[in-house]
Design an enzyme around this catalytic site. Structure first.
Site, PDB file in Angstrom:
ATOM      1  N   SER A   1       0.835  -1.192   0.000  1.00  0.00           N
ATOM      2  CA  SER A   1       0.000   0.000   0.000  1.00  0.00           C
ATOM      3  C   SER A   1       0.877   1.252   0.000  1.00  0.00           C
ATOM      4  O   SER A   1       1.743   1.405  -0.857  1.00  0.00           O
ATOM      5  CB  SER A   1      -0.963  -0.042   1.194  1.00  0.00           C
TER       6      SER A   1
ATOM      7  N   ARG B   1     -11.714   7.883   8.130  1.00  0.00           N
ATOM      8  CA  ARG B   1     -11.391   6.460   8.225  1.00  0.00           C
ATOM      9  C   ARG B   1     -12.519   5.608   7.662  1.00  0.00           C
ATOM     10  O   ARG B   1     -12.260   4.576   7.027  1.00  0.00           O
ATOM     11  CB  ARG B   1     -11.143   6.087   9.684  1.00  0.00           C
TER      12      ARG B   1
ATOM     13  N   ASP C   1      -8.758  -6.223  -4.949  1.00  0.00           N
ATOM     14  CA  ASP C   1      -8.430  -4.857  -4.534  1.00  0.00           C
ATOM     15  C   ASP C   1      -9.090  -3.845  -5.462  1.00  0.00           C
ATOM     16  O   ASP C   1      -8.876  -3.858  -6.671  1.00  0.00           O
ATOM     17  CB  ASP C   1      -6.907  -4.681  -4.569  1.00  0.00           C
TER      18      ASP C   1
ATOM     19  N   HIS D   1      -8.348  -4.623  -0.675  1.00  0.00           N
ATOM     20  CA  HIS D   1      -7.015  -4.089  -0.446  1.00  0.00           C
ATOM     21  C   HIS D   1      -6.399  -4.597   0.855  1.00  0.00           C
ATOM     22  O   HIS D   1      -5.191  -4.858   0.924  1.00  0.00           O
ATOM     23  CB  HIS D   1      -7.089  -2.561  -0.426  1.00  0.00           C
TER      24      HIS D   1
END
Length: 392
Positions: A167, A237, A330, A359
């Site tokens: 990532s 988030r 992903d 992901h």
């Protein structure tokens, strides 16, 4: 976007120091002095913190650098503890007999520049003794990797057996290949890319706006005002977490079921909404909002080909070993981004991590990750790379 200036650290200024208090007691630190950023601005008195495992060999040739993701830190393996609210995020990958065997390798993980886990960032004190807050400058992935390189140099490390990251950590891994090709023998880029896509920038933008629009953000100076943009960070988030997981997993796990004890027809939540609320609140208890903003902005400006002739030119010229792996479900870092890197490199093939988790598969599928890491660190070099010209 940042200018074409190169970030610069004066090597003579770098020295080991005591790690800042309040963070993982196992962390160590290096003071870099003043760092000139890619933007041309100077960030003074930079400190980088790190954790390490194993022993450095006599010629410092057994070093493996592990790069953490956006809200991760240097605590790759291990339990929670004093100053460490989260357990290791790649459990089992480092240790005797593990994929990164500490009987053979010296493993280092560095807390990213601009973060909030000990390395200099928005919550650090500026020269005037007050937190940087909103005055903390935008940094780039190049700035962060150059700071990491200076940190390692202070430890006597001038070449890396391998660099590994997923990532945002994969972005820094790719930048190591681009910015320091003669120092990196091998690299593993997992669920990442060589440059940010419009889709990734868009996802990040909504998260930044969620935080900066919170009335408690106070232009980034919330610490000096005694406030905290909890709602904005929690919402950011939630947005991010929706992109980290796959649609099929959400459907199979939650469907359109209500949160236990609640009725959406009466203003209650769906189960998936409760799940996102939980993860938003969880991050807001442990992470700094402006660090989240600055790191998200760094991801948006990531492009290893900028000013270097393009991504293809950079990766085609790399003489070390590059493994690229994608998570098949992903939707944030799609398989196509990894495929582009493999085609530019021109050797090898794309490795696929099979996971229903989207992901986040790069964190969850520990056995598949360990297999890739083991393959990378044991793989013979294709050619003898031109490592650190002029350095024995």
């Amino acid at each position: 976007m940042a200018s074409s200036h190169s970030a610069h650290v004066a090597p003579a200024a770098a020295r080991p120091v005591q790690a800042p208090s309040g963070f993982n007691a196992q962390a160590r630190a290096v003071a870099l002095g003043d760092v000139v950023l890619e933007s041309g601005r100077t960030l003074p008195d930079v400190v980088m913190t790190y954790e390490c495992w194993g022993e450095l060999n006599d010629d410092a040739s057994n070093v493996v650098l592990v790069e953490h993701a956006l809200t991760g830190d240097s605590h790759v393996v291990g339990d929670t503890g004093d100053g460490q609210p989260t357990p290791g995020w790649w459990p089992g990958i480092i240790g005797p007999g593990a994929a990164l065997d500490t009987d053979e390798y010296f493993v280092v993980a560095i807390n990213v520049l601009g973060g909030c886990r000990g390395s200099t960032g928005p919550i650090s004190l500026a020269p005037d003794g007050e937190p940087w807050g909103g005055r903390f400058p935008q940094v780039t992935v190049r700035d962060q990797v150059r700071a990491e390189a200076a940190c390692l140099e202070a430890l006597g490390v001038r070449r890396l057996h391998a660099v590994i990251g997923g990532s945002f950590g994969g972005m820094r891994t790719a930048e190591w290949v681009a910015g320091f090709p003669d120092r990196v023998e091998r690299a593993l880029v997992v669920a990442s890319s060589g440059c940010a896509t419009a889709d990734q920038i868009a996802w990040g933008h909504t998260q930044v706006v969620a935080i900066t629009s919170d009335p408690e953000f106070r232009d980034g100076d919330y610490l000096r005002h005694g406030t905290f943009p909890t709602n904005g960070l929690a919402l950011a988030r939630q947005i991010a977490h929706a992109s980290y997981r796959s649609a099929s997993e959400f459907e199979a796990r939650f469907g359109a079921e209500p949160q236990p004890g609640e009725d959406p027809l009466e203003g209650g939540r769906f189960s998936v909404e409760g799940y996102l609320d939980h993860h938003g609140a969880k991050l807001a208890r442990r992470f700094d909002p402006l660090a989240y903003v600055r790191l998200t902005q760094a991801m948006a400006t990531h492009d290893i080909g900028r000013g270097r002739g393009g991504l293809d030119a950079v990766l085609e010229a790399y003489e070390g070993e590059l493994l690229v792996a994608a998570v098949d479900s992903d939707r944030l870092f799609p398989v196509s981004a990894s495929t582009r890197m493999v085609r530019a490199y021109g050797r090898g093939r794309l490795r696929m991590i099979h996971s229903p988790y989207g992901h986040d598969g790069f964190l969850i599928e520990a056995d598949q990750i360990a297999s890739l890491v083991h393959e990378l660190v044991q793989r013979p070099l294709r050619v003898t790379p031109r490592l650190v010209r002029g350095v024995a």
